[in-house]
Scaffold this active site. Structure first.
Site, PDB file in Angstrom:
ATOM      1  N   THR A 222       0.806  -1.224   0.000  1.00  0.00           N
ATOM      2  CA  THR A 222       0.000   0.000   0.000  1.00  0.00           C
ATOM      3  C   THR A 222       0.838   1.273   0.000  1.00  0.00           C
ATOM      4  O   THR A 222       0.282   2.366  -0.079  1.00  0.00           O
ATOM      5  CB  THR A 222      -0.935   0.020   1.225  1.00  0.00           C
ATOM      6  OG1 THR A 222      -0.178  -0.252   2.407  1.00  0.00           O
ATOM      7  CG2 THR A 222      -2.031  -1.026   1.087  1.00  0.00           C
ATOM      8  N   GLY A 223       2.158   1.159   0.105  1.00  0.00           N
ATOM      9  CA  GLY A 223       3.016   2.347  -0.032  1.00  0.00           C
ATOM     10  C   GLY A 223       3.553   2.899   1.266  1.00  0.00           C
ATOM     11  O   GLY A 223       3.844   4.092   1.352  1.00  0.00           O
ATOM     12  N   GLU A 442     -19.871 -21.250 -16.042  1.00  0.00           N
ATOM     13  CA  GLU A 442     -19.682 -19.793 -15.991  1.00  0.00           C
ATOM     14  C   GLU A 442     -20.972 -19.051 -16.303  1.00  0.00           C
ATOM     15  O   GLU A 442     -21.271 -18.016 -15.683  1.00  0.00           O
ATOM     16  CB  GLU A 442     -18.572 -19.368 -16.957  1.00  0.00           C
ATOM     17  CG  GLU A 442     -17.195 -19.933 -16.635  1.00  0.00           C
ATOM     18  CD  GLU A 442     -16.738 -19.628 -15.231  1.00  0.00           C
ATOM     19  OE1 GLU A 442     -17.153 -18.605 -14.657  1.00  0.00           O
ATOM     20  OE2 GLU A 442     -15.972 -20.437 -14.669  1.00  0.00           O
TER      21      GLU A 442
END
Length: 617
Positions: A222-223, A442
């Protein structure tokens, strides 16, 4: 994150460094004495040449012999000058002795009759051989071995106690707050620290002191490290960067010495910023195991860190920033005011933040004019900053593979799928029967989602296998940012998870292993509804489960009796079963469309949400 602790005095499993040093020096001594006995001594001895008795007589009559000695009854040693006048030592056997004629000639020429001609080393050579050479060898080999052992132990053996922190001078971090996007709240909390470092007098006038420490907490990617570097870049002060694992040493007390050295350097360069990454390595809660065979090296390091943080003056401008994704494991003494005064969350970015991060990284590559970052941000829900940077990079790599000079919207959308599900495996060996099962599976997911209210719109359906192991997937993308989830939305989500298995059961009257991930997700959500979200009519608003390690997987542990745990299991099973029947009922009512959509998907392999909705009507 699992941390392996080293035991004091060990360089690794079963290796004692002191024994290693002893072994090395014993080997060196043995080698030295062998070389001394076999090789070096001969270098200092006088070289003796063997000659015949005739040659000896010729040297005598030529006047070259200067000294002669009788070594034994059958051997003579003599010194004679060669053609250049240099003396040499020779040895010969006695043929006739005494040789009166030769004796007369020797006396006539004034040859010295010596008792012994020395062939052993002289005292100087003996001293060099016995003392200087061994000591020199010990020093050279010892230095080499110290370097080798130092590297194996993670550093130079002569630099124990040094912090080894990377020091960046002003502006060398190369990062500012402009490089950080999507974390506006964290930046706001850190801007005050930057302002204090710029204008300390403004705060000193009112009596305020700078917070000694700020703890950055959040999921990986996240920095947190980027924010710390940006603070240093904005403040234009020296930046010390060190990882928590670098404090962990094999010798007890070395980690504490590194902490002392780090704070000493920081005080000398104040104002500055000290950043400790992964501080949970040394900041774990103290449990008292050190006195019962545990490793108290980590506790000593933590105690020294606590002492140093108490000891320095906040008015000097030394700020301690630390990052962790395991805040619950940190010692309480480390988190109290006066040490880490602030706890700054660095959470996953919201949609606006994701879009801003994509723009920051998109500015580094050549983009087409019609790129829509908002659509990419919506598709990448839950992605962290590092994943978003990877999405942009994957898009650029794909553009190069396709022979283009700019990145298109389709490159970014495909890169989102690469990060989520892996690369396409178009050459995967999937039989026609299995492709048909996957197609119905799907479409089953998509139809159940589309036929319910409060479900995210279908964005894409594909049956192309991916490197993650998925044989196909259905992507749903929310139209806006969702923070809360109602009970109805949670139940609809469980029904959507079960839609694939329901379609297999309805059409083929058999089930496959393809729904394993769907089952896991449905069970996990149903259990959370009962134990954590209070969405069960049987239990109501009661917390029956606690979340541990929320930033690293969100592991949970039950906090209830065995009897209650059985009731929880019954409630979870009933919830999933009810939604499965609901999904099966939806598909049965729309079986004709199910066949039509599955056939279309088999033909196209990949269809968009718009195509799906057009056929579904």
């Amino acid at each position: 994150m699992e941390t392996k602790e080293r035991k004091p005095g060990n360089g690794g499993p079963g290796k004692n460094p002191m024994k290693m040093f002893l072994y090395y020096y014993v080997i060196i001594m043995i080698i030295t004495f062998i070389i001394n006995a076999m090789g070096f001594s001969s270098l200092f001895k006088t070289q003796v040449q063997l000659v015949t008795y005739n040659e000896f007589k010729e040297q005598v009559y030529a006047g070259n012999v200067t000294t002669v000695s009788k070594e034994n009854e059958n051997t003579l040693i003599f010194i004679a000058n060669d053609e250049e006048g240099k003396p040499g030592v020779y040895k010969t056997g006695i043929w006739v002795w005494p040789d009166e004629e030769l004796n007369v000639e020797l006396q006539k020429q004034g040859v010295i009759f010596a008792a012994e001609i020395p062939t052993e080393p002289n005292p100087v050579a003996n001293f060099i051989l016995s003392w200087v050479m061994p000591i020199l060898m010990f020093v050279i080999i010892g230095t080499v071995m110290s370097k080798i052992i130092g590297k194996r132990m993670g550093g130079n053996a002569m630099t124990f106690g040094k912090s080894n922190a990377k020091i960046y001078a002003e502006n060398e971090t190369g990062k500012t707050f402009a490089d950080v996007a999507g974390e506006e709240e964290a930046k706001e909390a850190l801007k005050e620290i930057v302002d204090f470092l710029h204008n300390p007098q403004k705060y000193a006038d009112i009596g305020a002191t700078l917070p000694k420490g700020a703890l950055l907490v959040g999921p990986p990617g996240t920095g947190k490290t980027l924010l710390a570097k940006a603070v240093a870049g904005e403040a234009h002060v020296p930046f010390f960067s060190i990882s928590g694992s670098e404090f962990v040493e094999m010798f007890v007390g070395m980690g504490a010495a590194k902490v002392r050295d780090l704070f000493k350097q920081a005080n000398e360069k104040a104002p500055c910023i000290v950043f400790i990454d992964e501080i949970d390595t040394i900041g774990k809660k103290r449990d008292g195991a050190g006195g019962m065979g545990g490793n108290d090296e980590r506790e000593q390091t933590l105690n020294q860190l606590l002492t140093e943080m108490d000891g320095f003056d906040g008015r000097k401008g030394v700020v301690i920033l630390a990052a962790t994704n395991r805040p619950e494991s940190l010692d309480k003494a480390l988190l109290r005011p006066g040490r880490f005064d602030r706890r700054i969350p660095v959470e996953l970015p919201d949609m606006k933040g994701r879009e801003a991060i994509l723009r920051v990284h998109g500015a580094k590559v050549k983009l087409s004019d019609n790129v829509d970052f908002n659509a990419v941000a919506r598709a990448a829900s839950g992605a962290c900053g590092a994943e978003l940077a990877n999405i942009v990079n994957e898009a650029a790599l794909r553009a190069v593979r396709m022979g283009r000079s700019v990145v298109l919207q389709e490159d970014l959308e495909e890169s989102v799928e690469v990060v989520i599900a892996g690369y396409q495996r178009k050459d995967a060996a999937v039989s026609e029967k299995e492709r048909k099962i996957v197609a119905y599976h799907e479409i089953g997911h998509a139809m159940v989602a589309a036929c319910q209210n409060h479900s995210a719109p279908v964005h894409k359906i594909t049956i192309i296998p991916r490197t993650s192991g998925a044989l196909g997937y259905t992507m749903q993308v929310e139209e806006g940012e969702r923070v809360l989830m109602s009970r109805e939305e949670a139940l609809n989500k469980i029904a959507t998870f079960t839609g694939g298995r329901a379609a297999e059961d309805l059409i083929f009257h058999s089930i496959t292993t393809g729904a394993s991930n769907d089952i896991e997700q449905a069970t996990k959500l149903a259990r959370a509804m009962v134990t954590r979200y209070g969405m069960s009519s049987r239990f109501g608003m009661v917390a029956l489960e606690t979340v541990t390690n929320q930033y690293l997987g969100g592991d949970t542990s039950l906090a209830c009796s065995p009897e209650t745990a059985k009731e929880i299991d019954d409630e979870v099973i009933a919830t999933v079963k009810e939604q499965y029947e609901k999904a099966k009922d939806i598909l049965a009512k729309n079986e004709e469309k199910l066949h039509e959509l599955a056939a279309y998907l088999l033909e196209k392999e990949t269809i968009t949400g718009q195509e799906f909705m057009n056929i579904l009507g």
